[in-house]
Design a protein around this motif. Structure first.
Motif, short mmCIF file in Angstrom:
data_model
loop_
_atom_site.label_atom_id
_atom_site.label_comp_id
_atom_site.label_asym_id
_atom_site.label_seq_id
_atom_site.Cartn_x
_atom_site.Cartn_y
_atom_site.Cartn_z
N VAL A 71 70.58 -28.23 70.51
CA VAL A 71 70.43 -26.79 70.75
C VAL A 71 70.54 -26.49 72.25
CG1 VAL A 71 68.83 -24.84 70.63
CG2 VAL A 71 69.07 -26.38 68.67
N ALA A 72 69.87 -27.31 73.07
CA ALA A 72 69.92 -27.12 74.52
C ALA A 72 71.35 -27.27 75.05
CB ALA A 72 68.99 -28.11 75.21
N VAL A 128 68.99 -21.97 65.71
CA VAL A 128 67.56 -22.27 65.92
C VAL A 128 66.76 -22.29 64.63
CG1 VAL A 128 67.63 -21.29 68.25
CG2 VAL A 128 66.90 -19.85 66.35
N LEU A 129 67.38 -21.90 63.51
CA LEU A 129 66.65 -21.84 62.24
C LEU A 129 66.04 -23.18 61.82
CD1 LEU A 129 65.82 -19.93 59.96
CD2 LEU A 129 67.96 -20.52 58.78
N PHE A 185 60.38 -20.06 67.46
CA PHE A 185 61.63 -19.67 66.80
C PHE A 185 62.21 -18.41 67.45
CE2 PHE A 185 63.52 -16.80 63.62
CZ PHE A 185 64.69 -17.51 63.35
N PHE A 186 61.36 -17.40 67.63
CA PHE A 186 61.84 -16.14 68.21
C PHE A 186 62.23 -16.30 69.68
CE2 PHE A 186 59.46 -14.35 64.57
CZ PHE A 186 60.47 -13.57 64.03
N VAL A 188 74.38 -14.07 64.32
CA VAL A 188 74.20 -15.01 63.20
C VAL A 188 74.24 -16.44 63.71
CG1 VAL A 188 75.26 -15.88 61.08
CG2 VAL A 188 75.12 -13.42 61.47
N LYS A 189 75.14 -16.71 64.67
CA LYS A 189 75.20 -18.06 65.26
C LYS A 189 73.88 -18.45 65.90
CE LYS A 189 76.20 -18.97 69.33
NZ LYS A 189 75.42 -19.39 70.56
N SER A 190 73.28 -17.53 66.63
CA SER A 190 72.00 -17.82 67.30
C SER A 190 70.90 -18.09 66.29
CB SER A 190 71.60 -16.64 68.21
OG SER A 190 72.54 -16.46 69.25
#
Length: 313
Positions: free
Chosen positions: A204-205, A158-159, A104-105, A152-154
């Motif tokens: 996401v990619a 990925v959340l 996640f990070f 916030v978008k990032s």
């Protein structure tokens, strides 16, 4: 009557790998990795300290550079300690929960860095296209708002990844293909249906790679603007302000594009080459970005040398 498959043993720990075939050299390999890690931490912290303490650097370009340094620090701290534990102490195991947290990070800070590079390309376009209105267009409050929106978008992008991985079952297979955890790597170990993970990971990619497309579009407009400048000297001066950013973009995207190309098109790809490029992706940008900006950006270089008690030429 349905009989459960008793051969499937659910695992609670994954195994990371170092560099296959060079296990006997892991101790020596840890030395340059450790030095690169320390240099990345010191370099990015220096950039942040200099920009924070120097009023002359309280401008949009340097605020965005601070965001890049923070992204680099996050990327380094979330991945390289795991690599060092493998090379120094041969600690290969990582719990499923810790692995999911790490991916996640890593993905979050990777997307954040990609977003910051996109913002910086827009910043360069505004600076070259509207030099007299630059400060009024990119005010301090607007820069903060842009940074918060993209952060916030990032996070939101990925959340879902850790939650989609957490719902999967992992059995029998434990060996990952890198020295840190990635979403696409972890989901391949699942013994339950991972279609949701595959399609969302692809989304996401694509979102991340779209940043590179928009960066390229920004530079098309920048070149168009520069070619409209009458003076040859002014053209070079305008382009020179983009050199540091172009280097940062290349340092970040070249390993990603190389890995993606090898995954898709290489018929006989070398596992060693894949691992080295993947490790370079996390090691090189945090190390090189502070160096590039100190060398190519005079204002940063001068202030850093002043902090060190040296005079710049």
């Amino acid at each position: 009557m349905f009989l459960p498959n008793t051969s499937e043993v659910e695992v609670s720990t994954f195994l990371l790998i170092g560099i296959p075939g060079l296990e006997h050299m892991h101790g020596w390999i840890s030395i340059p990795i450790c030095l690169m890690y320390l240099m990345a931490i010191v370099g990015n912290c220096t950039i942040l300290c200099v920009i924070r303490t120097e009023p002359s650097l309280h401008e949009p370009m340097y605020y965005f550079l601070s965001m890049l340094a923070l992204s680099d620090l996050g990327l380094s701290c979330s991945s390289i300690p795991t690599m060092l534990s493998i090379f120094l102490f041969n600690t290969m195991g990582i719990s499923v929960d810790a692995c999911i947290a790490q991916e996640f990070f890593i993905h979050g800070f990777t997307d954040m860095e990609s977003s910051v590079l996109l913002i910086m390309s827009f910043d360069r376009f505004v600076a070259i296209r509207h030099p007299l209105r630059y400060s009024s267009i990119l005010t301090s409050s607007r820069v903060v708002q842009i940074g918060l929106v993209f952060a916030v978008k990032s996070i939101l992008l990925v959340l879902p990844l850790p939650f989609t991985l957490k719902r999967l079952r992992y059995c029998n297979k434990r060996l990952l293909s890198h020295s840190y955890c990635l979403h696409q790597d972890v989901m391949k170990l699942a013994c339950s249906d991972n279609k949701v993970n595959f399609y969302y990971g692809l989304f996401v990619a694509l979102c991340m790679m779209s940043d590179s497309v928009f960066i390229a579009v920004s530079y098309v407009f920048i070149l168009k603007t520069v070619l409209g400048i009458a003076s040859h000297g002014e053209r070079l001066k305008a382009l020179n302000t983009c050199v540091s950013h172009i280097c940062a973009v290349l340092i970040f995207y070249v390993p990603i594009i190389t890995l993606a190309t090898m995954h898709r098109f290489a018929k006989h790809k070398s596992p060693l080459a894949m691992i080295l490029i993947a490790d370079a992706f996390l090691l090189v940008p945090p190390l090189m970005n502070p160096i590039v900006y100190c060398v190519k950006t005079r204002q940063i270089r001068v202030k850093v040398l002043e902090k060190l008690g040296l005079k710049s030429k």
